[in-house]
Design a protein around this motif. Structure first.
Motif, mmCIF file in Angstrom:
data_model
loop_
_atom_site.group_PDB
_atom_site.id
_atom_site.type_symbol
_atom_site.label_atom_id
_atom_site.label_comp_id
_atom_site.label_asym_id
_atom_site.label_seq_id
_atom_site.Cartn_x
_atom_site.Cartn_y
_atom_site.Cartn_z
ATOM 1 N N TRP A 23 0.836 -1.199 0.000
ATOM 2 C CA TRP A 23 0.000 0.000 0.000
ATOM 3 C C TRP A 23 0.872 1.252 0.000
ATOM 4 C CZ3 TRP A 23 -0.542 4.264 3.041
ATOM 5 C CH2 TRP A 23 -1.622 5.083 2.724
ATOM 6 N N ARG A 24 1.947 1.253 0.796
ATOM 7 C CA ARG A 24 2.835 2.419 0.853
ATOM 8 C C ARG A 24 3.457 2.707 -0.516
ATOM 9 N NH1 ARG A 24 4.338 0.040 6.149
ATOM 10 N NH2 ARG A 24 3.686 1.525 7.757
ATOM 11 N N ARG A 27 0.307 3.849 -3.137
ATOM 12 C CA ARG A 27 -0.680 4.891 -2.807
ATOM 13 C C ARG A 27 -0.555 6.059 -3.779
ATOM 14 N NH1 ARG A 27 2.048 6.746 2.869
ATOM 15 N NH2 ARG A 27 4.063 7.270 1.989
ATOM 16 N N THR A 28 -1.670 6.776 -3.946
ATOM 17 C CA THR A 28 -1.695 7.860 -4.938
ATOM 18 C C THR A 28 -1.190 9.191 -4.378
ATOM 19 O OG1 THR A 28 -4.008 8.267 -4.380
ATOM 20 C CG2 THR A 28 -3.563 6.825 -6.250
ATOM 21 N N HIS A 29 -1.358 9.419 -3.067
ATOM 22 C CA HIS A 29 -0.918 10.678 -2.446
ATOM 23 C C HIS A 29 -0.014 10.359 -1.257
ATOM 24 C CE1 HIS A 29 -3.906 12.582 -4.918
ATOM 25 N NE2 HIS A 29 -4.890 11.955 -4.310
ATOM 26 N N GLY A 31 0.367 11.794 1.649
ATOM 27 C CA GLY A 31 -0.244 11.958 2.971
ATOM 28 C C GLY A 31 -1.500 11.123 3.178
ATOM 29 N N GLU A 32 -1.773 10.228 2.239
ATOM 30 C CA GLU A 32 -3.008 9.439 2.292
ATOM 31 C C GLU A 32 -3.024 8.523 3.527
ATOM 32 O OE1 GLU A 32 -5.450 6.558 -0.833
ATOM 33 O OE2 GLU A 32 -3.519 7.400 -1.399
ATOM 34 N N ARG A 33 -4.211 8.363 4.107
ATOM 35 C CA ARG A 33 -4.364 7.512 5.298
ATOM 36 C C ARG A 33 -4.443 6.041 4.899
ATOM 37 N NH1 ARG A 33 -7.116 10.457 9.940
ATOM 38 N NH2 ARG A 33 -6.884 12.623 9.353
ATOM 39 N N PRO A 35 -5.926 2.400 4.617
ATOM 40 C CA PRO A 35 -7.307 1.910 4.501
ATOM 41 C C PRO A 35 -7.765 1.283 5.817
ATOM 42 C CG PRO A 35 -5.964 1.134 2.652
ATOM 43 C CD PRO A 35 -5.037 1.778 3.640
#
Length: 136
Positions: A23-24, A27-29, A31-33, A35
């Protein structure tokens, strides 16, 4: 998620660490949280293994994992319908009050009592009695 043994939990922790890493990397951003499904899995493992071990393996802050493990705040939980202790009914307007008064005492099978002493015209008695007698 079912965790049968500590060995099973260790295996699942290794798999989850791979999922967090994947996931890291995808991820697209920045600072994204994480899931919620990943958090839920981490919390389940932290109940079978030491939370510090889970946080270290998943590269999480222990404080963040513990926050996810904490039960929701009571303000978000729905209050129990039986938890009412006192309900204030707003006072009647100050214009002329009727002379007749109502005195009503009700009790339910569970022992809860309702006593009303008020001028007749100021309260919606039918609504109050119906609400009191409803069993939730």
């Amino acid at each position: 998620m079912k965790i049968d043994s500590p060995l099973h939990a260790e295996h699942q922790l290794d798999q989850l660490a791979g999922q967090f890493e994947h996931w890291r990397q995808t991820r697209t951003h920045p600072g994204e949280r994480f899931p919620q499904a990943l958090w839920d899995h981490a919390v389940a493992l932290a109940s079978a293994l030491p939370p510090s071990r889970v946080a270290k393996q998943l590269r999480l802050r222990l404080a963040d994992l513990k926050q996810q493990m904490a039960p929701p705040h009571p303000a978000t939980a729905a209050p129990s319908p039986m938890s009412l202790g006192f309900v204030e009914v707003p006072s009647a307007p100050s214009w002329p009050q009727p002379i007749a008064a109502t005195q009503l005492e009700l009790s339910r099978a569970d022992g809860t009592r309702l006593c009303i002493h008020a001028p007749t015209a100021t309260l919606p008695l039918e609504t109050l009695v119906r609400a009191f007698l409803e069993v939730h």
